[in-house]
Write a protein that holds these residues in place. Structure first.
Motif, PDB file in Angstrom:
ATOM      1  N   GLU A   2      30.445  55.522  51.596  1.00 40.72           N
ATOM      2  CA  GLU A   2      30.163  54.082  51.548  1.00 40.72           C
ATOM      3  C   GLU A   2      29.866  53.673  50.095  1.00 40.72           C
ATOM      4  OE1 GLU A   2      26.968  53.393  54.311  1.00 40.72           O
ATOM      5  OE2 GLU A   2      28.369  53.215  56.002  1.00 40.72           O
ATOM      6  N   PRO A   3      30.904  53.618  49.275  1.00 42.55           N
ATOM      7  CA  PRO A   3      30.695  53.266  47.860  1.00 42.55           C
ATOM      8  C   PRO A   3      30.404  51.765  47.694  1.00 42.55           C
ATOM      9  CG  PRO A   3      33.018  53.442  48.308  1.00 42.55           C
ATOM     10  CD  PRO A   3      32.324  53.842  49.594  1.00 42.55           C
ATOM     11  N   ILE A   4      29.998  51.435  46.458  1.00 43.57           N
ATOM     12  CA  ILE A   4      29.834  50.021  46.053  1.00 43.57           C
ATOM     13  C   ILE A   4      30.969  49.708  45.092  1.00 43.57           C
ATOM     14  CG2 ILE A   4      28.339  48.375  44.846  1.00 43.57           C
ATOM     15  CD1 ILE A   4      25.965  50.170  45.718  1.00 43.57           C
ATOM     16  N   ILE A   5      31.684  48.610  45.354  1.00 44.54           N
ATOM     17  CA  ILE A   5      32.876  48.301  44.553  1.00 44.54           C
ATOM     18  C   ILE A   5      32.757  46.890  43.968  1.00 44.54           C
ATOM     19  CG2 ILE A   5      35.379  48.023  44.588  1.00 44.54           C
ATOM     20  CD1 ILE A   5      35.428  50.000  46.948  1.00 44.54           C
ATOM     21  N   PHE A   6      32.971  46.804  42.658  1.00 40.94           N
ATOM     22  CA  PHE A   6      33.085  45.519  41.954  1.00 40.94           C
ATOM     23  C   PHE A   6      34.535  45.408  41.493  1.00 40.94           C
ATOM     24  CE2 PHE A   6      28.698  46.830  41.555  1.00 40.94           C
ATOM     25  CZ  PHE A   6      27.957  45.658  41.672  1.00 40.94           C
ATOM     26  N   ARG A   7      35.248  44.358  41.922  1.00 40.08           N
ATOM     27  CA  ARG A   7      36.652  44.269  41.554  1.00 40.08           C
ATOM     28  C   ARG A   7      37.076  42.808  41.480  1.00 40.08           C
ATOM     29  NH1 ARG A   7      40.168  47.355  45.584  1.00 40.08           N
ATOM     30  NH2 ARG A   7      41.674  46.737  43.990  1.00 40.08           N
ATOM     31  N   ALA A   8      38.296  42.582  41.020  1.00 38.73           N
ATOM     32  CA  ALA A   8      38.821  41.229  40.885  1.00 38.73           C
ATOM     33  C   ALA A   8      39.387  40.752  42.213  1.00 38.73           C
ATOM     34  CB  ALA A   8      39.886  41.182  39.810  1.00 38.73           C
ATOM     35  N   ALA A   9      39.230  39.451  42.435  1.00 36.38           N
ATOM     36  CA  ALA A   9      39.861  38.862  43.614  1.00 36.38           C
ATOM     37  C   ALA A   9      41.361  38.750  43.385  1.00 36.38           C
ATOM     38  CB  ALA A   9      39.263  37.497  43.894  1.00 36.38           C
ATOM     39  N   ASN A  10      41.758  38.568  42.086  1.00 32.86           N
ATOM     40  CA  ASN A  10      43.175  38.476  41.751  1.00 32.86           C
ATOM     41  C   ASN A  10      43.520  39.597  40.769  1.00 32.86           C
ATOM     42  OD1 ASN A  10      43.815  36.026  43.297  1.00 32.86           O
ATOM     43  ND2 ASN A  10      42.380  35.053  41.883  1.00 32.86           N
ATOM     44  N   LYS A  11      43.879  39.255  39.522  1.00 36.03           N
ATOM     45  CA  LYS A  11      44.281  40.291  38.565  1.00 36.03           C
ATOM     46  C   LYS A  11      43.084  40.907  37.845  1.00 36.03           C
ATOM     47  CE  LYS A  11      48.970  38.586  37.683  1.00 36.03           C
ATOM     48  NZ  LYS A  11      49.918  38.121  36.641  1.00 36.03           N
ATOM     49  N   THR A  12      42.243  40.058  37.240  1.00 34.77           N
ATOM     50  CA  THR A  12      41.087  40.575  36.477  1.00 34.77           C
ATOM     51  C   THR A  12      39.868  39.695  36.719  1.00 34.77           C
ATOM     52  OG1 THR A  12      41.571  39.250  34.504  1.00 34.77           O
ATOM     53  CG2 THR A  12      42.561  41.447  34.621  1.00 34.77           C
ATOM     54  N   TRP A  13      38.720  40.214  36.325  1.00 35.95           N
ATOM     55  CA  TRP A  13      37.475  39.423  36.253  1.00 35.95           C
ATOM     56  C   TRP A  13      36.751  39.859  34.975  1.00 35.95           C
ATOM     57  CZ3 TRP A  13      32.354  41.557  37.378  1.00 35.95           C
ATOM     58  CH2 TRP A  13      32.355  42.935  37.644  1.00 35.95           C
TER      59      TRP A  13
ATOM     60  N   ASN B  27      14.698  51.259  33.547  1.00 33.06           N
ATOM     61  CA  ASN B  27      16.038  51.780  33.836  1.00 33.06           C
ATOM     62  C   ASN B  27      16.627  51.190  35.116  1.00 33.06           C
ATOM     63  OD1 ASN B  27      16.155  53.418  31.610  1.00 33.06           O
ATOM     64  ND2 ASN B  27      15.351  55.219  32.677  1.00 33.06           N
ATOM     65  N   SER B  28      17.950  51.053  35.128  1.00 33.96           N
ATOM     66  CA  SER B  28      18.699  50.746  36.346  1.00 33.96           C
ATOM     67  C   SER B  28      19.375  52.038  36.831  1.00 33.96           C
ATOM     68  CB  SER B  28      19.764  49.685  36.069  1.00 33.96           C
ATOM     69  OG  SER B  28      19.158  48.459  35.719  1.00 33.96           O
ATOM     70  N   VAL B  29      19.683  52.087  38.129  1.00 35.18           N
ATOM     71  CA  VAL B  29      20.304  53.287  38.705  1.00 35.18           C
ATOM     72  C   VAL B  29      21.601  52.903  39.412  1.00 35.18           C
ATOM     73  CG1 VAL B  29      20.034  55.201  40.328  1.00 35.18           C
ATOM     74  CG2 VAL B  29      18.043  54.365  39.029  1.00 35.18           C
ATOM     75  N   PHE B  30      22.705  53.587  39.051  1.00 37.04           N
ATOM     76  CA  PHE B  30      24.006  53.364  39.702  1.00 37.04           C
ATOM     77  C   PHE B  30      24.492  54.705  40.260  1.00 37.04           C
ATOM     78  CE2 PHE B  30      23.505  49.792  36.985  1.00 37.04           C
ATOM     79  CZ  PHE B  30      24.231  48.763  37.563  1.00 37.04           C
ATOM     80  N   SER B  31      24.884  54.706  41.523  1.00 37.56           N
ATOM     81  CA  SER B  31      25.395  55.935  42.143  1.00 37.56           C
ATOM     82  C   SER B  31      26.559  55.568  43.058  1.00 37.56           C
ATOM     83  CB  SER B  31      24.279  56.618  42.952  1.00 37.56           C
ATOM     84  OG  SER B  31      24.779  57.767  43.609  1.00 37.56           O
ATOM     85  N   ASN B  32      27.704  56.237  42.829  1.00 34.40           N
ATOM     86  CA  ASN B  32      28.906  55.955  43.624  1.00 34.40           C
ATOM     87  C   ASN B  32      29.268  54.468  43.567  1.00 34.40           C
ATOM     88  OD1 ASN B  32      29.745  58.581  45.062  1.00 34.40           O
ATOM     89  ND2 ASN B  32      27.516  58.488  45.379  1.00 34.40           N
TER      90      ASN B  32
END
Length: 653
Positions: free
Chosen positions: A603-614, A625-630
């Motif tokens: 169950e990853p976390i995904i940030f992506r574009a709705a079209n070509k780019t963002w 600190n912030s923590v990012f995993s998967n």
């Protein structure tokens, strides 16, 4: 004995004095000044001396009419009855051998045409400089007290050269060729309660309120009270000054604008600002115009450093600051200031006054010979190098440079986002009012007032940029113009080729200058900057708040992000697994708070574009600190072109 009596110091000081050519010229000048003799009984003179001792003890003289004693005065061998008292608020009047006296004649008696006057050491009024200033006022038809020099003898003792300064009286009004009228002044008791040396001063009185809270009084009360016309004039005149205090009338409805402007200009070129003080300023109520005009008195030329009358001075709020808010008076002041600082005017003024003034100055200078060394060295500057005309020339050159300032307006223009209009901002860079004459574009002069978008009470008259405050910038002083694009752009011109300028000048001056207005062609919006916002923006994402609304938990699922996300400081953001955020091409994620984005392999976390780019994701200026995993970041184009041709353009970010 020689050392104790300081004989070597006495000899040295006087030899230096004799080595200067000025003293020989002074000694050659014949003293043909009028001689005034005062005869005061021993008892009455002791009363004056006792008052003097008390004043020295407190460093201030507190006087009243009860202090007057009887005396006899003579000029041209004619004896007359009078009354005298010690005079002068501060020690320069009575701490030395040449103490100051106030004289009032009995009955119809007059000395040199005056019924009330002061006798004082010329040094208390800067020697001949007071004479120069007062005679400059009279040369321009303005009111001033008479001021001259005499030899004074008290009880047979030669006191030397004294200045005789007229005080306010019926004769003073007549000498200035005015109808019988009223003289007003501010009660200065609060001034002295505030300004008296410690420990007699009052800390609970503020300089800032003196102009607003001082009582208004009429001079020569006994004369006023017995004349019905003057009683009525007194009520009118006092109420005019009250209207000035509470600003219920504009200044040109209270004062003769032309005369006041002229008076202020001469005051400025002579550096006679001391006379503008609340405790020295007096006004004549003209019964013909029912307006007030200033009276020159106690100027002490050179006492204060030069300052701008519009915004500066030793107090934050004065009657001068108030009157110069009036456009008629401020225009008169600057117009005369420009006239009086020309070489032609200075030359004419010098030629009119120099012969008589030089004679007086030489006679005063000759009195320093055989004085004690302390007195000689204390007055060394005016003995050896003082030149009032050179000082006047230097001051006028400085004022001329100021009135020739070549950058009086700060300006810029921005094209609106829709490209339908352009917004121009104009700001005064000086502490004097600036008149906007016109805006120019396409080689033509345009009426600026029809394009005003915002102004601070410009009204229907001349378009004026108010002075910049000496203390802080006030955005309401800016003037904004909005010009429709179709008025600016012709068929053969692009935005890049457009040239806009503003024509401006100091208010009250005829000569104007043109200033190019730089144009910013890209639209500007602070919210397009990474930290341009101040409030939480979550682009309608579903979320929960915990821990007193400081922990944000984004809900799982697939979500469309149509606007930028901004997290201000003070939050904690939690993004759970199985979350996908699809960003519009202009939508970014910016945070000034820490983020915990905890996904898993399944169950990853995904940030992506709705079209070509963002644009992308930014965390900045955070200690924790912030923590990012998967977490996967896909399709980011970045902000700014740089090496990436697909980056989003956003105001230089």
């Amino acid at each position: 004995m020689l050392g104790w009596k300081n004989i070597p110091g006495f000899v040295k000081a006087n030899l230096v004095l004799l080595s200067d050519s000025r003293i020989w010229n002074a000694l050659a000048e014949k003293n043909d000044l009028d001689t005034i003799r005062l005869d005061i009984s021993f008892k009455n003179l002791q009363q004056i001396e006792n008052k003097r001792k008390k004043a020295i003890q407190k460093s201030r003289l507190e006087s009243s009419n009860e202090d007057f004693v009887k005396a006899e005065i003579s000029n041209l061998n004619q004896k007359q009855a009078c009354k005298v008292r010690l005079k002068g608020d501060l020690p320069d009047h009575w701490s030395g051998e040449k103490f100051s006296l106030r004289v009032e004649m009995k009955g119809d008696g007059l000395i040199k045409g005056m019924s009330r006057f002061s006798l004082q050491d010329p040094a208390t009024r800067m020697d001949t400089e007071e004479w120069l200033f007062l005679n400059s006022l009279k040369k321009e038809g303005l009111m001033a007290v008479r001021y001259d020099f005499v030899n004074l003898i008290i009880n047979g003792k030669q006191m030397g050269i004294y200045a005789i300064e007229e005080h306010f009286s019926k004769e003073m009004i007549e000498d200035n060729n005015r109808r019988e009228g009223l003289i007003l002044h501010f009660d200065d008791s609060l001034v002295w309660k505030k300004g008296t040396p410690y420990p007699y001063n009052s800390d609970n009185i503020s300089w800032a309120s003196l102009f607003r809270t001082s009582n208004i009084e009429a001079r020569i009360k006994s004369r006023v009270s017995t004349n019905d016309d003057l009683v009525k004039q007194k009520e009118t005149a006092i109420n005019l000054l009250r209207c000035m205090q509470n600003e219920s009338l504009i200044a040109s409805k209270v004062f003769n604008a032309d005369k006041l402007g002229k008076f202020l200009a001469l005051t400025h070129i002579w550096n006679a600002e001391h006379g503008l003080g609340l405790d020295d300023m007096n006004f004549f109520f003209d019964p013909i115009t029912c307006l007030l005009e200033p009276i020159g008195f106690d100027a002490e030329v050179g006492f204060y450093p030069h300052f701008c009358f519009f915004t500066s001075g030793d107090m934050p709020d004065t009657w001068v600051n108030f009157v110069l808010k009036d456009r008629e008076i401020s225009s008169s002041y600057i117009r005369y200031l420009q006239k009086f600082t020309t070489k032609e005017y200075i030359s004419s003024l010098t030629n009119d006054l120099k012969t008589v003034e030089n004679k007086y100055r030489k006679l005063i200078l000759s009195e320093y010979l055989w004085e004690d060394p302390t007195t000689i060295w204390k007055n060394a500057r005016k003995i050896f190098s003082f030149d009032p005309y050179e000082n006047l020339r230097v001051r006028c050159e400085k004022i001329t440079r100021e009135l020739s300032e070549d950058q009086i307006v700060y300006s810029y223009a921005r094209v609106r986002k829709d490209k339908n209009s352009i917004l121009i901002t104009l700001r005064n860079t000086t502490t004097q009012p600036i008149e906007i004459v016109s805006l120019n574009w396409n080689g033509k002069s345009q009426n600026a007032k029809q394009y005003i978008s915002y102004d601070s009470g410009i009204g229907n008259d001349n378009l004026i940029l108010p002075p910049s405050s000496k203390n802080q910038y006030d955005s309401t002083s800016d003037v904004l113009f909005e010009i429709p694009a179709h008025k600016l752009i012709s068929q053969n011109l692009d935005w890049e080729e457009m040239e806009i300028s503003v024509v401006a000048r100091f208010w009250g001056i005829l000569e104007s200058k043109s200033f190019k207005i730089p144009v910013d062609l890209h639209s500007f919006n602070t919210e397009m900057l990474p930290f341009g916002k101040s409030s939480l923006e979550l682009s309608r994402l579903p979320f929960e708040m915990e821990d007193n609304n400081k922990t944000i938990i984004l809900k799982k699922g697939k979500h469309e992000v149509l606007n930028s996300i901004f997290i201000p400081p003070g939050y904690q953001v939690i993004i759970e697994g199985n979350t996908t955020l699809r960003f519009d091409e202009n939508s970014s994620f910016v945070s000034r708070s820490p983020i915990d984005a905890i996904g898993s392999f399944k169950e990853p976390i995904i940030f992506r574009a709705a079209n070509k780019t963002w644009p992308g994701f930014l965390i900045s200026q955070i200690e924790k600190n912030s923590v990012f995993s998967n977490v996967a970041f896909l399709d980011t184009g970045g902000v700014g072109k740089g090496p990436n041709p697909h980056g989003i353009v956003s105001n230089g970010w």
